[in-house]
Write a protein that holds these residues in place. Structure first.
Motif, PDB file in Angstrom:
ATOM      1  N   ALA A 168       0.804  -1.217   0.000  1.00 44.71           N
ATOM      2  CA  ALA A 168       0.000   0.000   0.000  1.00 44.71           C
ATOM      3  C   ALA A 168       0.838   1.269   0.000  1.00 44.71           C
ATOM      4  N   SER A 169       2.132   1.143   0.208  1.00 51.11           N
ATOM      5  CA  SER A 169       2.979   2.325   0.300  1.00 51.11           C
ATOM      6  C   SER A 169       3.321   2.860  -1.076  1.00 51.11           C
ATOM      7  N   GLN A 170       3.675   4.093  -1.101  1.00 50.71           N
ATOM      8  CA  GLN A 170       4.084   4.731  -2.341  1.00 50.71           C
ATOM      9  C   GLN A 170       5.417   5.443  -2.129  1.00 50.71           C
ATOM     10  N   GLU A 171       6.050   5.852  -3.209  1.00 53.19           N
ATOM     11  CA  GLU A 171       7.340   6.515  -3.112  1.00 53.19           C
ATOM     12  C   GLU A 171       7.194   7.869  -2.440  1.00 53.19           C
ATOM     13  N   MET A 172       8.233   8.233  -1.697  1.00 55.12           N
ATOM     14  CA  MET A 172       8.186   9.509  -0.992  1.00 55.12           C
ATOM     15  C   MET A 172       8.263  10.664  -1.976  1.00 55.12           C
ATOM     16  N   SER A 173       7.642  11.765  -1.596  1.00 49.55           N
ATOM     17  CA  SER A 173       7.654  12.943  -2.438  1.00 49.55           C
ATOM     18  C   SER A 173       9.035  13.595  -2.409  1.00 49.55           C
ATOM     19  N   PHE A 174       9.251  14.509  -3.335  1.00 50.11           N
ATOM     20  CA  PHE A 174      10.548  15.148  -3.460  1.00 50.11           C
ATOM     21  C   PHE A 174      10.864  15.992  -2.229  1.00 50.11           C
ATOM     22  N   PHE A 175       9.826  16.557  -1.609  1.00 47.81           N
ATOM     23  CA  PHE A 175      10.020  17.396  -0.424  1.00 47.81           C
ATOM     24  C   PHE A 175       9.549  16.666   0.824  1.00 47.81           C
ATOM     25  N   HIS A 176       9.779  15.360   0.848  1.00 55.08           N
ATOM     26  CA  HIS A 176       9.334  14.572   1.995  1.00 55.08           C
ATOM     27  C   HIS A 176      10.100  14.926   3.254  1.00 55.08           C
ATOM     28  N   PHE A 177      11.284  15.507   3.115  1.00 55.80           N
ATOM     29  CA  PHE A 177      12.071  15.860   4.294  1.00 55.80           C
ATOM     30  C   PHE A 177      11.424  16.989   5.086  1.00 55.80           C
ATOM     31  N   ALA A 179       8.242  16.973   5.855  1.00 56.27           N
ATOM     32  CA  ALA A 179       7.038  16.419   6.480  1.00 56.27           C
ATOM     33  C   ALA A 179       7.077  16.364   8.008  1.00 56.27           C
ATOM     34  N   PRO A 180       8.231  16.200   8.667  1.00 57.92           N
ATOM     35  CA  PRO A 180       8.194  16.116  10.139  1.00 57.92           C
ATOM     36  C   PRO A 180       7.583  17.317  10.829  1.00 57.92           C
ATOM     37  N   PHE A 181       7.644  18.509  10.222  1.00 62.20           N
ATOM     38  CA  PHE A 181       7.044  19.703  10.814  1.00 62.20           C
ATOM     39  C   PHE A 181       5.872  20.152   9.951  1.00 62.20           C
ATOM     40  N   SER A 182       4.883  20.724  10.585  1.00 60.35           N
ATOM     41  CA  SER A 182       3.760  21.289   9.837  1.00 60.35           C
ATOM     42  C   SER A 182       4.178  22.610   9.188  1.00 60.35           C
ATOM     43  N   LYS A 183       3.334  23.111   8.317  1.00 61.49           N
ATOM     44  CA  LYS A 183       3.628  24.378   7.636  1.00 61.49           C
ATOM     45  C   LYS A 183       3.740  25.523   8.636  1.00 61.49           C
ATOM     46  N   GLU A 184       2.886  25.488   9.654  1.00 58.19           N
ATOM     47  CA  GLU A 184       2.934  26.542  10.667  1.00 58.19           C
ATOM     48  C   GLU A 184       4.250  26.506  11.442  1.00 58.19           C
ATOM     49  N   THR A 185       4.736  25.283  11.716  1.00 62.01           N
ATOM     50  CA  THR A 185       6.004  25.160  12.444  1.00 62.01           C
ATOM     51  C   THR A 185       7.166  25.675  11.611  1.00 62.01           C
ATOM     52  N   TRP A 186       7.204  25.347  10.339  1.00 66.47           N
ATOM     53  CA  TRP A 186       8.270  25.849   9.480  1.00 66.47           C
ATOM     54  C   TRP A 186       8.213  27.375   9.361  1.00 66.47           C
ATOM     55  N   ALA A 268      13.734  13.036  15.698  1.00 64.46           N
ATOM     56  CA  ALA A 268      12.810  12.059  16.282  1.00 64.46           C
ATOM     57  C   ALA A 268      11.551  11.912  15.435  1.00 64.46           C
ATOM     58  N   ASN A 269      10.976  13.029  14.996  1.00 70.67           N
ATOM     59  CA  ASN A 269       9.752  12.973  14.208  1.00 70.67           C
ATOM     60  C   ASN A 269      10.010  12.405  12.812  1.00 70.67           C
ATOM     61  N   PHE A 270      11.155  12.686  12.248  1.00 67.91           N
ATOM     62  CA  PHE A 270      11.479  12.161  10.925  1.00 67.91           C
ATOM     63  C   PHE A 270      11.710  10.653  10.993  1.00 67.91           C
ATOM     64  N   THR A 271      12.333  10.182  12.071  1.00 68.54           N
ATOM     65  CA  THR A 271      12.509   8.743  12.250  1.00 68.54           C
ATOM     66  C   THR A 271      11.166   8.035  12.400  1.00 68.54           C
ATOM     67  N   ALA A 272      10.265   8.644  13.190  1.00 67.75           N
ATOM     68  CA  ALA A 272       8.929   8.060  13.349  1.00 67.75           C
ATOM     69  C   ALA A 272       8.181   8.048  12.025  1.00 67.75           C
ATOM     70  N   LEU A 273       8.372   9.076  11.212  1.00 74.78           N
ATOM     71  CA  LEU A 273       7.714   9.140   9.912  1.00 74.78           C
ATOM     72  C   LEU A 273       8.197   8.032   8.988  1.00 74.78           C
ATOM     73  N   LEU A 274       9.499   7.799   8.958  1.00 72.67           N
ATOM     74  CA  LEU A 274      10.048   6.773   8.075  1.00 72.67           C
ATOM     75  C   LEU A 274       9.624   5.376   8.497  1.00 72.67           C
ATOM     76  N   SER A 275       9.528   5.129   9.811  1.00 70.29           N
ATOM     77  CA  SER A 275       9.149   3.804  10.286  1.00 70.29           C
ATOM     78  C   SER A 275       7.654   3.595  10.339  1.00 70.29           C
ATOM     79  N   SER A 276       6.896   4.675  10.309  1.00 71.92           N
ATOM     80  CA  SER A 276       5.450   4.548  10.426  1.00 71.92           C
ATOM     81  C   SER A 276       4.785   4.243   9.109  1.00 71.92           C
TER      82      SER A 276
END
Length: 501
Positions: A168-177, A179-186, A268-276
């Motif tokens: 069910a997984s798909q390839e990560m987007s070009f700007f997947h890095f 993703a750990p923060f929301s737009k408001e956080t960035w 930490a959030n990026f690691t959780a994203l990759l494993s989730s």
């Protein structure tokens, strides 16, 4: 005469021996037949006597209960049945004071109308009076309600999609890095970076310790250098210029603390994203399932889920039914265990009860359930239409729900090593989670600015005492000289060579 007596004696002896061998053969056949009968009884009926609160089952009405083997509702453990439904049945028997015998349904079906017009499965056994009640994950439907009666649902569920994570997984987007923060956080991070660099530039110009002669000496903390200093701290790299004044060092130290905590949260959030992989599911809804061509999908043959899609007027649901009906022999499965195994071993998506899929995802960490759940429904206890037990069982189920016993059973039989991981859904880190960090940075910036003003005021007070001028005028001159841009400062300065000429 002796010969005749000897002959008669031999005949009698032979007849006695034949009689004993025949009797032994009959006893052996009877023993074999009894063993076979016991074996059939073992696989057909499980004599489990329910007891009342006093622990005695004598003189109580005996109900024949039909059920189906499905984890975790009913399972065979050490020649006995156990599971959610068995615990529920024991609680109901203790509350209503009845004994019971459990019978596993013969055809392994829940209950549907066959081609001959007869009902199969547990519903059919109740209609044929082979069982009094059915305690199983049996969905309450209008078609079943027409021929049998149901109690109040003891478990709520819906229809979901069970998938294997890698299919069910798909390839990560070009700007997947990002993703750990929301737009408001960035956005907040960018604002904090620019504000900190501006404060560094401002405080370094105001502080007397950053330059001895502001009219003749160039300050190293230009705005571009301040931006470079802040970026170096974000990557944990030491860069020049190095702060000298206490005020500048306070801002730099707070910014370093901010960046360390921020990088820890990002990693930490990026690691959780990759494993989730939760956010990588392209199949979020049933519409997504219909549009894709990679996965086959199906459900249990003759189940209420199949007839839900058959009777639905929703175009998407009709497309799902037509797909399953055309490929009936290939995509429909006989048992729930077969469905889970097929999802694990092939490109197959299983459509079924969401609560059962949650258990499968908890037991098999490679599985996941799509977010969308449709067709809210419940599992009820089926009885005969004229059965006096329907109302009694409904009231007992409501009492068990009000007392929290049903929730206890739900937590008991759905507990698993992967259950906690499946519940922990990953989500982008919101600004609220870093609110204290941003507040610390703001306080540090304010302290740095106050320290710079205090340093400049102290020097202005000493200069005013020697020059016999007012402290405010000297402070204003010092601040103006430090805040002048580089070009104007150089224009106002006259080169020594021209002055001598």
């Amino acid at each position: 005469m002796d010969k005749h007596l000897h002959f008669v004696f031999c005949v009698i002896t032979i007849l006695l021996l034949l009689g004993r061998s025949s009797q032994a053969g009959e006893e052996k056949l009877a023993a074999d037949g009894g063993a076979r009968a016991k074996k059939v009884l073992y696989f057909g009926f499980f004599d489990l006597q329910g007891t009342d609160s006093r622990g005695s089952g004598e003189g109580l009405p005996v109900l024949t209960v039909t059920t189906i083997l499905e984890d975790p509702y009913v399972m065979v453990r050490s020649s006995e049945l156990e599971g959610y439904c068995m615990d529920l049945l024991k609680a109901l028997a203790a509350m209503l004071h009845f004994s019971y015998k459990v019978k596993v349904v013969g055809d392994g079906q829940y209950g549907a109308v066959s081609s001959t017009g007869n009902w199969t499965g547990m519903i059919g056994e109740i209609l044929r009076a082979e069982a009094d009640i059915a305690v199983a994950p049996l969905t309450v439907t209008s078609a079943r309600e027409e021929v049998v009666s149901f109690t109040t649902p003891f478990l709520q569920t819906g229809i979901g999609i069970l998938l294997r994570k890698d299919t069910a997984s798909q390839e990560m987007s070009f700007f997947h890095f990002l993703a750990p923060f929301s737009k408001e956080t960035w956005t907040g991070l960018l604002f904090a970076y620019v504000l900190t660099c501006f404060c560094l530039f401002l405080v370094a110009r105001l502080s007397p310790c950053e330059w001895n002669e502001p009219k003749n000496e160039e300050n190293h903390f230009t705005f571009l250098n301040s931006l470079w200093f802040g970026a170096g701290a974000l990557t944990l790299q030491g860069v020049t210029p190095r702060p000298k004044a206490l005020s500048v060092r306070v801002i730099a130290a707070v910014w370093w603390l901010f960046t360390i905590a921020l990088l820890a949260a990002y990693i930490a959030n990026f690691t959780a994203l990759l494993s989730s992989g939760t956010e990588q599911l392209p199949i979020q809804t049933f519409e997504d399932l219909v549009k894709q061509r990679k996965l086959e999908f199906g459900t249990l043959e003759g189940s209420s889920t199949f007839y839900f899609f058959k009777n639905s007027k929703n175009p998407i649901h009709q497309m799902i039914y037509e797909y399953m009906d055309k490929r009936r022999d290939h995509v429909l499965v006989k048992t729930y265990q077969e469905a889970v195994q097929r999802v694990l071993e092939s490109d197959y998506a299983f459509i079924g009860e969401s609560i059962s899929q949650d258990l499968a995802a908890a037991r098999h960490c490679d599985l996941t359930r799509a977010p969308e759940v449709i067709g809210a429904r419940g599992f009820g206890i089926a009885t005969g239409q004229a059965s006096p037990w329907t109302k009694k069982l409904s009231i007992a189920v409501l009492k068990l729900r009000e007392s929290g016993d049903l929730d206890y059973l739900r937590n008991k039989w759905w507990e698993s090593s992967c259950l906690q991981r499946s519940r922990e859904r990953w989500s982008p880190l919101q600004p609220q989670a870093l609110g204290g960090l941003f507040l610390t940075l703001a306080i540090g910036l304010a302290l740095g600015v106050i320290a710079a003003v205090a340093e400049l005021s102290n020097k202005s007070r000493h200069t005013a005492g020697h020059a016999k001028k007012s402290c405010c005028s000297v402070f204003t001159e010092e601040m103006c000289s430090r805040l002048k841009i580089k070009g104007k400062t150089r224009q106002n300065q006259e080169p020594p060579g021209r002055a001598n000429a």
